[in-house]
Design a protein around this motif. Structure first.
Motif, PDB file in Angstrom:
ATOM      1  N   GLN A  74     -49.372 -96.799 104.311  1.00 45.58           N
ATOM      2  CA  GLN A  74     -48.459 -96.978 103.179  1.00 45.58           C
ATOM      3  C   GLN A  74     -48.028 -95.638 102.596  1.00 45.58           C
ATOM      4  N   GLN A  75     -49.000 -94.755 102.393  1.00 50.23           N
ATOM      5  CA  GLN A  75     -48.699 -93.466 101.775  1.00 50.23           C
ATOM      6  C   GLN A  75     -47.838 -92.590 102.678  1.00 50.23           C
ATOM      7  N   THR A  76     -48.197 -92.516 103.949  1.00 56.96           N
ATOM      8  CA  THR A  76     -47.439 -91.654 104.857  1.00 56.96           C
ATOM      9  C   THR A  76     -46.051 -92.214 105.126  1.00 56.96           C
ATOM     10  N   ASN A  77     -45.931 -93.534 105.163  1.00 59.77           N
ATOM     11  CA  ASN A  77     -44.615 -94.153 105.330  1.00 59.77           C
ATOM     12  C   ASN A  77     -43.693 -93.753 104.181  1.00 59.77           C
ATOM     13  N   GLN A  78     -44.223 -93.785 102.955  1.00 59.97           N
ATOM     14  CA  GLN A  78     -43.414 -93.438 101.789  1.00 59.97           C
ATOM     15  C   GLN A  78     -43.056 -91.954 101.782  1.00 59.97           C
ATOM     16  N   ILE A  79     -44.013 -91.103 102.138  1.00 59.07           N
ATOM     17  CA  ILE A  79     -43.730 -89.664 102.184  1.00 59.07           C
ATOM     18  C   ILE A  79     -42.626 -89.379 103.202  1.00 59.07           C
ATOM     19  N   ALA A  80     -42.728 -90.000 104.375  1.00 61.00           N
ATOM     20  CA  ALA A  80     -41.720 -89.784 105.418  1.00 61.00           C
ATOM     21  C   ALA A  80     -40.340 -90.239 104.947  1.00 61.00           C
ATOM     22  N   LYS A  81     -40.285 -91.384 104.278  1.00 57.94           N
ATOM     23  CA  LYS A  81     -38.994 -91.876 103.772  1.00 57.94           C
ATOM     24  C   LYS A  81     -38.432 -90.939 102.703  1.00 57.94           C
ATOM     25  N   ASP A  82     -39.310 -90.412 101.853  1.00 56.02           N
ATOM     26  CA  ASP A  82     -38.854 -89.483 100.811  1.00 56.02           C
ATOM     27  C   ASP A  82     -38.324 -88.189 101.419  1.00 56.02           C
ATOM     28  N   VAL A  83     -38.990 -87.711 102.467  1.00 53.45           N
ATOM     29  CA  VAL A  83     -38.523 -86.497 103.143  1.00 53.45           C
ATOM     30  C   VAL A  83     -37.152 -86.741 103.771  1.00 53.45           C
ATOM     31  N   LEU A  84     -36.989 -87.885 104.415  1.00 55.61           N
ATOM     32  CA  LEU A  84     -35.709 -88.199 105.057  1.00 55.61           C
ATOM     33  C   LEU A  84     -34.581 -88.380 104.041  1.00 55.61           C
ATOM     34  N   ARG A 145     -49.470 -85.353 113.179  1.00 55.44           N
ATOM     35  CA  ARG A 145     -49.142 -84.130 113.911  1.00 55.44           C
ATOM     36  C   ARG A 145     -48.583 -83.069 112.964  1.00 55.44           C
ATOM     37  N   LEU A 146     -48.006 -83.520 111.849  1.00 58.51           N
ATOM     38  CA  LEU A 146     -47.372 -82.593 110.912  1.00 58.51           C
ATOM     39  C   LEU A 146     -48.380 -81.757 110.137  1.00 58.51           C
ATOM     40  N   ARG A 147     -49.658 -82.150 110.168  1.00 61.10           N
ATOM     41  CA  ARG A 147     -50.652 -81.385 109.410  1.00 61.10           C
ATOM     42  C   ARG A 147     -50.786 -79.959 109.937  1.00 61.10           C
ATOM     43  N   PHE A 148     -50.431 -79.756 111.206  1.00 59.71           N
ATOM     44  CA  PHE A 148     -50.527 -78.416 111.777  1.00 59.71           C
ATOM     45  C   PHE A 148     -49.432 -77.489 111.251  1.00 59.71           C
ATOM     46  N   PHE A 149     -48.424 -78.075 110.609  1.00 58.52           N
ATOM     47  CA  PHE A 149     -47.361 -77.252 110.042  1.00 58.52           C
ATOM     48  C   PHE A 149     -47.898 -76.336 108.949  1.00 58.52           C
ATOM     49  N   GLU A 150     -49.031 -76.715 108.350  1.00 62.59           N
ATOM     50  CA  GLU A 150     -49.578 -75.932 107.245  1.00 62.59           C
ATOM     51  C   GLU A 150     -50.171 -74.611 107.710  1.00 62.59           C
ATOM     52  N   PHE A 151     -50.583 -74.537 108.969  1.00 65.61           N
ATOM     53  CA  PHE A 151     -51.387 -73.402 109.419  1.00 65.61           C
ATOM     54  C   PHE A 151     -50.675 -72.502 110.426  1.00 65.61           C
ATOM     55  N   LYS A 152     -49.408 -72.746 110.680  1.00 63.84           N
ATOM     56  CA  LYS A 152     -48.702 -71.955 111.682  1.00 63.84           C
ATOM     57  C   LYS A 152     -47.497 -71.249 111.071  1.00 63.84           C
ATOM     58  N   GLN A 153     -47.134 -70.144 111.713  1.00 66.17           N
ATOM     59  CA  GLN A 153     -45.873 -69.503 111.383  1.00 66.17           C
ATOM     60  C   GLN A 153     -44.764 -70.338 112.016  1.00 66.17           C
ATOM     61  N   LEU A 165     -42.406 -81.839 102.907  1.00 68.07           N
ATOM     62  CA  LEU A 165     -43.646 -82.626 102.878  1.00 68.07           C
ATOM     63  C   LEU A 165     -44.458 -82.296 101.626  1.00 68.07           C
ATOM     64  N   LYS A 166     -44.602 -81.019 101.330  1.00 68.48           N
ATOM     65  CA  LYS A 166     -45.343 -80.618 100.132  1.00 68.48           C
ATOM     66  C   LYS A 166     -44.653 -81.131  98.870  1.00 68.48           C
ATOM     67  N   LYS A 167     -43.349 -81.046  98.857  1.00 67.52           N
ATOM     68  CA  LYS A 167     -42.569 -81.487  97.698  1.00 67.52           C
ATOM     69  C   LYS A 167     -42.773 -82.977  97.421  1.00 67.52           C
ATOM     70  N   HIS A 168     -42.979 -83.743  98.481  1.00 64.09           N
ATOM     71  CA  HIS A 168     -43.045 -85.202  98.336  1.00 64.09           C
ATOM     72  C   HIS A 168     -44.455 -85.773  98.486  1.00 64.09           C
ATOM     73  N   GLY A 169     -45.468 -84.935  98.248  1.00 57.85           N
ATOM     74  CA  GLY A 169     -46.807 -85.488  98.066  1.00 57.85           C
ATOM     75  C   GLY A 169     -47.801 -85.335  99.189  1.00 57.85           C
ATOM     76  N   TRP A 170     -47.510 -84.482 100.172  1.00 55.11           N
ATOM     77  CA  TRP A 170     -48.432 -84.317 101.304  1.00 55.11           C
ATOM     78  C   TRP A 170     -49.825 -83.884 100.861  1.00 55.11           C
ATOM     79  N   LEU A 171     -49.897 -82.846 100.042  1.00 62.57           N
ATOM     80  CA  LEU A 171     -51.196 -82.302  99.645  1.00 62.57           C
ATOM     81  C   LEU A 171     -51.980 -83.307  98.804  1.00 62.57           C
ATOM     82  N   GLU A 172     -51.293 -83.980  97.900  1.00 63.43           N
ATOM     83  CA  GLU A 172     -51.948 -84.984  97.060  1.00 63.43           C
ATOM     84  C   GLU A 172     -52.457 -86.153  97.904  1.00 63.43           C
ATOM     85  N   TYR A 173     -51.685 -86.507  98.921  1.00 63.93           N
ATOM     86  CA  TYR A 173     -52.099 -87.587  99.822  1.00 63.93           C
ATOM     87  C   TYR A 173     -53.408 -87.243 100.516  1.00 63.93           C
ATOM     88  N   HIS A 174     -53.530 -86.026 101.016  1.00 62.90           N
ATOM     89  CA  HIS A 174     -54.750 -85.649 101.726  1.00 62.90           C
ATOM     90  C   HIS A 174     -55.958 -85.594 100.789  1.00 62.90           C
TER      91      HIS A 174
END
Length: 243
Positions: A74-84, A145-153, A165-174
């Motif tokens: 539920q949470q990731t579905n909403q985050i993805a929709k908000d990003v889109l 798979r998107l969690r790796f975006f946090e640790f790479k250039q 993702l950060k803007k729409h709640g990724w960190l709070e979700y984790h």
């Protein structure tokens, strides 16, 4: 940001890897065909009875595990929709960005379908339960798979996705997922505490799993070092899911 990996995540990832390694066929025995039958099962007389060995403790923790996975979906579905829906992700018009957006759209569809799957009560104590949970977790792979975006250039496109993702709640979700993982361990302890009071001496010794749970319970109730409530909950999880 990563906290310690929970037993729940380890267990489900191991199951996903196991299923992924199995040969996929179009036969009626394939994982897909079994999962497709989940929403169409019509139990005959007597099939609503729980399988042998099934109990209220097992039923409760399985139901709560489904709730846990549904929360993730539920949470990731909403985050993805908000990003889109965020205009910023369309500021770069490139093949790479179109691919990332396409993968996000696919995840929105897949996660919605996984959320809509309902497991009949009579299947809660069967092996179909594990396939059911795996099916939901496989859908989550499209987002995790998107969690790796946090640790790479990143190239600009992926940096743009990560910022959204950060803007729409990724960190709070984790943070919330880690919290719910701990809550699930404590929930198992509370359920077991009530369940163990209903058991006879013989039932407490009926099989290896029960003996292992009672040994852990005794260590917990005697306040042995290293066996606090969280540790006992994790031990119950290990025993019940054969980790």
């Amino acid at each position: 940001m990563f906290k310690r990996t929970s037993y729940i995540v380890i267990f489900l990832l191991l199951l996903i890897q196991l299923i992924s390694s199995l040969p996929r066929s179009s036969s009626s025995d394939s994982v897909d065909s079994i999962l497709n039958e989940i929403t169409t099962i019509t139990p005959s007389a007597g099939e609503n009875a729980l399988p042998s060995g099934h109990n209220s403790f097992e039923e409760a923790i399985r139901k709560d595990l489904i709730n846990y996975v549904n929360f993730e979906l539920q949470q990731t579905n909403q985050i993805a929709k908000d990003v889109l829906a965020d205009p910023s992700v369309y500021s770069i018009d490139s093949e790479v960005m179109q691919k990332e957006l396409s993968l996000l759209r696919k995840f929105v569809t897949d996660s919605k379908e996984a959320l809509n799957r309902v497991l009949p009560a009579e299947q809660l104590g069967s092996n179909t339960f594990f396939l059911f949970v795996i099916d939901k977790k496989i859908a989550l792979k499209g987002f995790n798979r998107l969690r790796f975006f946090e640790f790479k250039q990143h190239i600009p496109e992926k940096q743009l996705i990560w910022d959204a993702l950060k803007k729409h709640g990724w960190l709070e979700y984790h943070e919330e997922v880690n919290k719910k993982s701990d809550e699930y361990s404590l929930y198992m302890v509370d359920k077991f505490e009530k369940y163990v009071k209903t058991l006879s001496a013989a039932e407490k010794e009926k099989d290896k799993d029960m003996k292992d749970m009672m040994a852990a319970w005794n260590a917990y109730t005697k306040h042995e070092r290293g066996m606090d409530k969280t540790a006992f909950g994790q031990r119950l999880f290990q025993i019940n899911w054969k980790l």
